[in-house]
Scaffold this motif. Sequence first.
Motif, PDB file in Angstrom:
ATOM      1  N   ARG A 174      -8.363  69.525 -30.114  1.00 43.38           N
ATOM      2  CA  ARG A 174      -7.340  69.552 -30.938  1.00 43.38           C
ATOM      3  C   ARG A 174      -7.649  69.177 -32.457  1.00 43.38           C
ATOM      4  N   VAL A 175      -8.666  68.115 -32.607  1.00 40.28           N
ATOM      5  CA  VAL A 175      -9.218  67.629 -33.790  1.00 40.28           C
ATOM      6  C   VAL A 175      -9.952  68.861 -34.565  1.00 40.28           C
ATOM      7  N   GLY A 189      -7.737  71.137 -36.065  1.00 42.57           N
ATOM      8  CA  GLY A 189      -6.953  70.791 -37.068  1.00 42.57           C
ATOM      9  C   GLY A 189      -8.084  70.972 -38.305  1.00 42.57           C
ATOM     10  N   LEU A 190      -9.172  70.391 -38.043  1.00 36.51           N
ATOM     11  CA  LEU A 190     -10.224  70.402 -39.173  1.00 36.51           C
ATOM     12  C   LEU A 190     -10.649  71.416 -39.893  1.00 36.51           C
ATOM     13  N   ARG A 244      -7.966  72.795 -42.430  1.00 31.66           N
ATOM     14  CA  ARG A 244      -8.129  72.289 -43.698  1.00 31.66           C
ATOM     15  C   ARG A 244      -9.405  72.805 -44.271  1.00 31.66           C
ATOM     16  N   LEU A 245     -10.627  72.959 -43.773  1.00 34.32           N
ATOM     17  CA  LEU A 245     -11.586  73.392 -44.194  1.00 34.32           C
ATOM     18  C   LEU A 245     -11.838  74.497 -44.827  1.00 34.32           C
ATOM     19  N   ARG A 251      -9.130  76.557 -45.638  1.00 35.42           N
ATOM     20  CA  ARG A 251      -7.962  76.953 -46.418  1.00 35.42           C
ATOM     21  C   ARG A 251      -8.091  77.966 -47.405  1.00 35.42           C
ATOM     22  N   LYS A 259     -19.336  68.475 -43.461  1.00 36.06           N
ATOM     23  CA  LYS A 259     -18.149  67.693 -43.463  1.00 36.06           C
ATOM     24  C   LYS A 259     -17.787  66.678 -42.254  1.00 36.06           C
ATOM     25  N   VAL A 260     -18.220  67.082 -41.041  1.00 38.09           N
ATOM     26  CA  VAL A 260     -17.930  66.265 -40.046  1.00 38.09           C
ATOM     27  C   VAL A 260     -18.898  65.380 -39.536  1.00 38.09           C
TER      28      VAL A 260
END
Lengths: 180, 163
Positions: free
Chosen positions: B47-48, B51-52, B55-56, B58, B80-81
């Motif tokens: 799930r995370v 979501g990430l 956003r990344l 976009r 990023k993570v």
Amino acid sequence: MSRQSNRTADSKKMNSELFTLTYGALVTQLCKDYENDEEVNKQLDKMGYNIGVRLIEDFLARSSIGRCQDFRETADVIAKVAFKMYLGTTPSVTNWSPAGDEFSLILENNPLVDFVELPDNHNTLIYSNLLCGVLRGALEMVQMAVDVRFVQDTLRGDNVTEIRMKFIKRIEENLPAGDE
Amino acid sequence: MTDEVLFEFLHMEMVSNVYKEQQSNKMQMDNKDRAACVSVLESMGFRVGQGLIERLTRDSPSFKDELDIMKFICKDFWTKVFRRQIDNLRTNHQGTYVLQDNKFTMLTQLSNGKQYLDHAPKHLAFSCGMVRGALSNLGLDSVVTAEVAVMPSCKFQVVIQKL
């Protein structure tokens, strides 16, 4: 130059989102595992406690804050140093009790709840309860027993998020490890 | 902006909590319990990851092909993570990829060698889920597993599922 700083800002933002999304996944999972909100609140508090007892070491190492003289100083350090360092926000310290043993932290914004909405069937869920556990655990490691709870929560329709902290007692240093 | 250690502490506590809950009444955990724990952590990561990646990506243009997506995962997503890039990417050009990270952030705190090797998998489940979730939202169904020989180096194997 500005490209560089954009990247740093971006990566901090991504860390924020990683943490916020992970916390959301955790709460969702707990709601699935436990039937009622009270149980979830308790679990969040317990997990927060476990994090707090470790986080305090990280905090003391990075902030080089000495021992606080009194509860007022503790409140200031929590709001202006700890919250700023970890959550990037500085709550205000208000509503001191006459005895000076109780105060409120008012958070204008709470990074834990970015993009979060509570569904209708979770009215008693204290979404950010992890924070209470963290504060309780951290302070216990510096010999302070405190009671921490949410009294207002923007997720539940209040204007601000308010955490109430009450000093219970000083913990004596030489007691053997608790066996309650 | 939250500090990066918060995620590390939260992740550690989540791993510990999932295992404690599964174990609660039993003396020993069997393989089925362990698999259940890994599965819970992996699905949270999924799930995370979804979501990430939203956003990344976009503002990014669409990807040319599967390899392009995997390179993005190795560079941008990983940076990023996990705050670094993948050190080595290998593929058989038939849907299997091996991503090697020599200093995987979830393992650096555990050990610098073979100590606690059997504890490594539980700390990788969430990350595997994140990669699978990210790929899923980019249109790729996959199976993601991780393997550790010597900490903190670890290899993620991604097998793209063809329909």
